[in-house]
Design a protein around this motif. Structure first.
Motif, PDB file in Angstrom:
ATOM      1  N   ILE A   1       0.838  -1.197   0.000  1.00  0.00           N
ATOM      2  CA  ILE A   1       0.000   0.000   0.000  1.00  0.00           C
ATOM      3  C   ILE A   1       0.874   1.250   0.000  1.00  0.00           C
ATOM      4  N   ILE A   2       1.943   1.244   0.800  1.00  0.00           N
ATOM      5  CA  ILE A   2       2.861   2.387   0.837  1.00  0.00           C
ATOM      6  C   ILE A   2       3.458   2.625  -0.545  1.00  0.00           C
ATOM      7  N   ARG A   3       3.927   1.561  -1.181  1.00  0.00           N
ATOM      8  CA  ARG A   3       4.508   1.687  -2.524  1.00  0.00           C
ATOM      9  C   ARG A   3       3.452   2.139  -3.539  1.00  0.00           C
ATOM     10  N   TRP A   4       2.254   1.599  -3.443  1.00  0.00           N
ATOM     11  CA  TRP A   4       1.178   1.942  -4.360  1.00  0.00           C
ATOM     12  C   TRP A   4       0.801   3.417  -4.255  1.00  0.00           C
TER      13      TRP A   4
ATOM     14  N   VAL B   1       9.810   1.875   0.264  1.00  0.00           N
ATOM     15  CA  VAL B   1      10.085   0.923   1.338  1.00  0.00           C
ATOM     16  C   VAL B   1      11.348   0.165   0.964  1.00  0.00           C
ATOM     17  N   GLU B   2      12.359   0.230   1.834  1.00  0.00           N
ATOM     18  CA  GLU B   2      13.654  -0.381   1.527  1.00  0.00           C
ATOM     19  C   GLU B   2      13.796  -1.793   2.082  1.00  0.00           C
ATOM     20  N   GLY B   3      12.767  -2.345   2.651  1.00  0.00           N
ATOM     21  CA  GLY B   3      12.833  -3.690   3.232  1.00  0.00           C
ATOM     22  C   GLY B   3      11.554  -3.985   3.983  1.00  0.00           C
ATOM     23  N   ASP B   4      11.690  -4.639   5.131  1.00  0.00           N
ATOM     24  CA  ASP B   4      10.529  -4.996   5.939  1.00  0.00           C
ATOM     25  C   ASP B   4      10.146  -3.852   6.865  1.00  0.00           C
ATOM     26  N   VAL B   5       8.855  -3.565   6.929  1.00  0.00           N
ATOM     27  CA  VAL B   5       8.317  -2.509   7.791  1.00  0.00           C
ATOM     28  C   VAL B   5       7.134  -3.084   8.561  1.00  0.00           C
ATOM     29  N   LEU B   6       7.104  -2.831   9.870  1.00  0.00           N
ATOM     30  CA  LEU B   6       5.956  -3.195  10.694  1.00  0.00           C
ATOM     31  C   LEU B   6       5.282  -1.900  11.112  1.00  0.00           C
TER      32      LEU B   6
ATOM     33  N   THR C   1      10.805  12.768   4.178  1.00  0.00           N
ATOM     34  CA  THR C   1      10.954  12.245   5.530  1.00  0.00           C
ATOM     35  C   THR C   1      11.442  10.818   5.442  1.00  0.00           C
ATOM     36  N   ARG C   2      12.506  10.507   6.175  1.00  0.00           N
ATOM     37  CA  ARG C   2      13.082   9.162   6.189  1.00  0.00           C
ATOM     38  C   ARG C   2      12.800   8.543   7.557  1.00  0.00           C
ATOM     39  N   VAL C   3      12.062   7.441   7.547  1.00  0.00           N
ATOM     40  CA  VAL C   3      11.632   6.781   8.782  1.00  0.00           C
ATOM     41  C   VAL C   3      12.488   5.546   8.990  1.00  0.00           C
ATOM     42  N   GLY C   4      13.057   5.422  10.189  1.00  0.00           N
ATOM     43  CA  GLY C   4      13.877   4.262  10.516  1.00  0.00           C
ATOM     44  C   GLY C   4      13.878   4.014  12.004  1.00  0.00           C
ATOM     45  N   GLY C   5      14.276   2.831  12.401  1.00  0.00           N
ATOM     46  CA  GLY C   5      14.356   2.512  13.821  1.00  0.00           C
ATOM     47  C   GLY C   5      13.006   2.121  14.392  1.00  0.00           C
ATOM     48  N   LEU C   6      12.843   2.389  15.673  1.00  0.00           N
ATOM     49  CA  LEU C   6      11.625   2.049  16.401  1.00  0.00           C
ATOM     50  C   LEU C   6      10.977   3.317  16.921  1.00  0.00           C
ATOM     51  N   LEU C   7       9.755   3.590  16.495  1.00  0.00           N
ATOM     52  CA  LEU C   7       8.991   4.729  16.998  1.00  0.00           C
ATOM     53  C   LEU C   7       7.980   4.202  18.003  1.00  0.00           C
TER      54      LEU C   7
ATOM     55  N   TYR D   1       2.392  10.031   1.481  1.00  0.00           N
ATOM     56  CA  TYR D   1       3.130   8.822   1.107  1.00  0.00           C
ATOM     57  C   TYR D   1       4.267   9.119   0.142  1.00  0.00           C
ATOM     58  N   TYR D   2       4.021   9.986  -0.834  1.00  0.00           N
ATOM     59  CA  TYR D   2       5.007  10.256  -1.880  1.00  0.00           C
ATOM     60  C   TYR D   2       6.304  10.838  -1.339  1.00  0.00           C
ATOM     61  N   ASN D   3       6.297  11.382  -0.137  1.00  0.00           N
ATOM     62  CA  ASN D   3       7.492  11.978   0.464  1.00  0.00           C
ATOM     63  C   ASN D   3       8.087  11.117   1.574  1.00  0.00           C
ATOM     64  N   LEU D   4       7.608   9.898   1.761  1.00  0.00           N
ATOM     65  CA  LEU D   4       8.076   9.039   2.849  1.00  0.00           C
ATOM     66  C   LEU D   4       8.963   7.920   2.327  1.00  0.00           C
ATOM     67  N   THR D   5      10.038   7.668   3.067  1.00  0.00           N
ATOM     68  CA  THR D   5      10.915   6.534   2.808  1.00  0.00           C
ATOM     69  C   THR D   5      11.073   5.760   4.110  1.00  0.00           C
ATOM     70  N   PHE D   6      10.788   4.468   4.081  1.00  0.00           N
ATOM     71  CA  PHE D   6      10.921   3.610   5.251  1.00  0.00           C
ATOM     72  C   PHE D   6      12.142   2.720   5.088  1.00  0.00           C
ATOM     73  N   GLU D   7      13.047   2.742   6.072  1.00  0.00           N
ATOM     74  CA  GLU D   7      14.234   1.889   6.045  1.00  0.00           C
ATOM     75  C   GLU D   7      13.851   0.451   6.395  1.00  0.00           C
ATOM     76  N   ASP D   8      14.742  -0.470   6.084  1.00  0.00           N
ATOM     77  CA  ASP D   8      14.547  -1.871   6.428  1.00  0.00           C
ATOM     78  C   ASP D   8      14.534  -2.034   7.950  1.00  0.00           C
ATOM     79  N   GLY D   9      13.607  -2.799   8.463  1.00  0.00           N
ATOM     80  CA  GLY D   9      13.536  -3.071   9.885  1.00  0.00           C
ATOM     81  C   GLY D   9      12.830  -2.001  10.707  1.00  0.00           C
ATOM     82  N   THR D  10      12.130  -1.093  10.074  1.00  0.00           N
ATOM     83  CA  THR D  10      11.430  -0.023  10.780  1.00  0.00           C
ATOM     84  C   THR D  10      10.180  -0.567  11.464  1.00  0.00           C
TER      85      THR D  10
END
Length: 133
Positions: free
Chosen positions: A34-37, A42-47, A87-93, A56-65
Protein backbone atom coordinates in the motif's frame (compact mmCIF):
# COMPACT_ATOMS: atom_id res chain seq x y z
CA UNK A 1 0.80 22.74 -4.42
CA UNK A 2 -0.95 25.71 -2.89
CA UNK A 3 -1.89 25.48 0.79
CA UNK A 4 -5.69 25.26 0.18
CA UNK A 5 -5.16 22.54 -2.42
CA UNK A 6 -2.78 20.69 -0.09
CA UNK A 7 -5.34 20.91 2.72
CA UNK A 8 -7.90 19.34 0.38
CA UNK A 9 -5.43 16.54 -0.41
CA UNK A 10 -4.92 15.83 3.31
CA UNK A 11 -8.66 15.71 3.96
CA UNK A 12 -9.15 13.38 0.99
CA UNK A 13 -6.33 11.13 2.20
CA UNK A 14 -7.86 10.98 5.70
CA UNK A 15 -11.27 9.83 4.48
CA UNK A 16 -9.93 7.41 1.88
CA UNK A 17 -7.63 5.72 4.40
CA UNK A 18 -10.41 5.44 7.01
CA UNK A 19 -13.25 4.34 4.75
CA UNK A 20 -10.93 2.24 2.60
CA UNK A 21 -10.17 0.07 5.65
CA UNK A 22 -6.42 0.29 5.06
CA UNK A 23 -5.94 0.04 8.82
CA UNK A 24 -6.85 -3.65 8.46
CA UNK A 25 -3.53 -4.12 6.63
CA UNK A 26 -1.48 -2.46 9.40
CA UNK A 27 0.93 -4.91 10.98
CA UNK A 28 0.99 -7.12 7.89
CA UNK A 29 3.47 -7.34 5.00
CA UNK A 30 0.68 -6.14 2.69
CA UNK A 31 0.91 -2.63 4.08
CA UNK A 32 4.32 -2.25 2.38
CA UNK A 33 2.49 -2.73 -0.94
CA UNK A 34 0.00 0.00 0.00
CA UNK A 35 2.86 2.39 0.84
CA UNK A 36 4.51 1.69 -2.52
CA UNK A 37 1.18 1.94 -4.36
CA UNK A 38 0.58 5.39 -2.83
CA UNK A 39 4.03 6.58 -3.98
CA UNK A 40 6.15 5.94 -0.90
CA UNK A 41 9.41 4.05 -0.73
CA UNK A 42 10.08 0.92 1.34
CA UNK A 43 13.65 -0.38 1.53
CA UNK A 44 12.83 -3.69 3.23
CA UNK A 45 10.53 -5.00 5.94
CA UNK A 46 8.32 -2.51 7.79
CA UNK A 47 5.96 -3.20 10.69
CA UNK A 48 3.45 -0.34 10.76
CA UNK A 49 0.99 -0.30 13.66
CA UNK A 50 0.60 3.48 13.63
CA UNK A 51 -2.21 5.94 14.22
CA UNK A 52 -2.07 7.62 10.82
CA UNK A 53 0.16 8.18 7.83
CA UNK A 54 0.08 11.07 5.34
CA UNK A 55 2.13 12.26 2.34
CA UNK A 56 3.13 8.82 1.11
CA UNK A 57 5.01 10.26 -1.88
CA UNK A 58 7.49 11.98 0.46
CA UNK A 59 8.08 9.04 2.85
CA UNK A 60 10.91 6.53 2.81
CA UNK A 61 10.92 3.61 5.25
CA UNK A 62 14.23 1.89 6.05
CA UNK A 63 14.55 -1.87 6.43
CA UNK A 64 13.54 -3.07 9.88
CA UNK A 65 11.43 -0.02 10.78
CA UNK A 66 8.76 -0.48 13.48
CA UNK A 67 6.08 2.19 13.95
CA UNK A 68 4.03 1.56 17.10
CA UNK A 69 0.92 3.76 17.47
CA UNK A 70 2.65 6.86 16.06
CA UNK A 71 1.71 9.40 13.39
CA UNK A 72 3.95 9.73 10.33
CA UNK A 73 3.67 12.75 8.00
CA UNK A 74 5.84 14.70 5.60
CA UNK A 75 4.35 18.12 6.38
CA UNK A 76 4.05 20.52 9.31
CA UNK A 77 3.39 24.15 10.06
CA UNK A 78 5.61 26.27 12.29
CA UNK A 79 5.80 30.02 12.85
CA UNK A 80 3.18 30.67 10.19
CA UNK A 81 4.99 28.71 7.47
CA UNK A 82 3.80 25.45 5.94
CA UNK A 83 6.61 22.95 5.31
CA UNK A 84 6.47 19.91 3.05
CA UNK A 85 9.53 17.77 2.55
CA UNK A 86 11.07 14.31 2.36
CA UNK A 87 10.95 12.25 5.53
CA UNK A 88 13.08 9.16 6.19
CA UNK A 89 11.63 6.78 8.78
CA UNK A 90 13.88 4.26 10.52
CA UNK A 91 14.36 2.51 13.82
CA UNK A 92 11.62 2.05 16.40
CA UNK A 93 8.99 4.73 17.00
CA UNK A 94 7.26 4.14 20.34
CA UNK A 95 3.70 5.14 21.24
CA UNK A 96 2.47 8.61 20.31
CA UNK A 97 5.55 9.83 18.47
CA UNK A 98 4.71 12.48 15.91
CA UNK A 99 7.08 12.44 12.94
CA UNK A 100 6.90 15.51 10.68
CA UNK A 101 8.48 16.92 7.52
CA UNK A 102 12.20 16.97 6.68
CA UNK A 103 13.36 14.49 9.30
CA UNK A 104 15.81 11.66 8.75
CA UNK A 105 15.79 9.06 11.52
CA UNK A 106 18.67 6.76 12.35
CA UNK A 107 17.59 3.18 11.70
CA UNK A 108 19.43 1.87 14.76
CA UNK A 109 17.68 4.04 17.37
CA UNK A 110 14.49 4.10 19.39
CA UNK A 111 12.35 7.25 19.55
CA UNK A 112 9.68 8.25 22.04
CA UNK A 113 7.26 7.67 23.59
CA UNK A 114 5.38 10.99 23.40
CA UNK A 115 8.05 12.65 21.29
CA UNK A 116 7.64 15.05 18.38
CA UNK A 117 10.30 15.11 15.66
CA UNK A 118 10.21 17.91 13.11
CA UNK A 119 12.66 19.57 10.77
CA UNK A 120 12.53 22.79 8.78
CA UNK A 121 15.27 22.46 6.16
CA UNK A 122 16.08 19.41 4.12
CA UNK A 123 19.36 19.01 6.01
CA UNK A 124 17.73 18.68 9.45
CA UNK A 125 18.37 15.38 11.15
CA UNK A 126 16.98 13.91 14.36
CA UNK A 127 19.16 14.25 17.51
CA UNK A 128 22.49 12.37 17.49
CA UNK A 129 22.64 8.89 19.00
CA UNK A 130 24.22 10.04 22.28
CA UNK A 131 21.24 12.28 23.11
CA UNK A 132 18.22 10.78 24.86
CA UNK A 133 14.79 11.43 23.39
Amino acid sequence: LSIPLYSTLLNFNYWVSNWGFWFLAWGTPYFCFIIRWMGGSVEGDVLFMGRSIHDYYNLTFEDGTIVDHSQVTAHHQSQGKFHVGPTRVGGLLHEFCYLQANVSLDGKREYGPYHSLAGVGSSNVAPPAEEKC
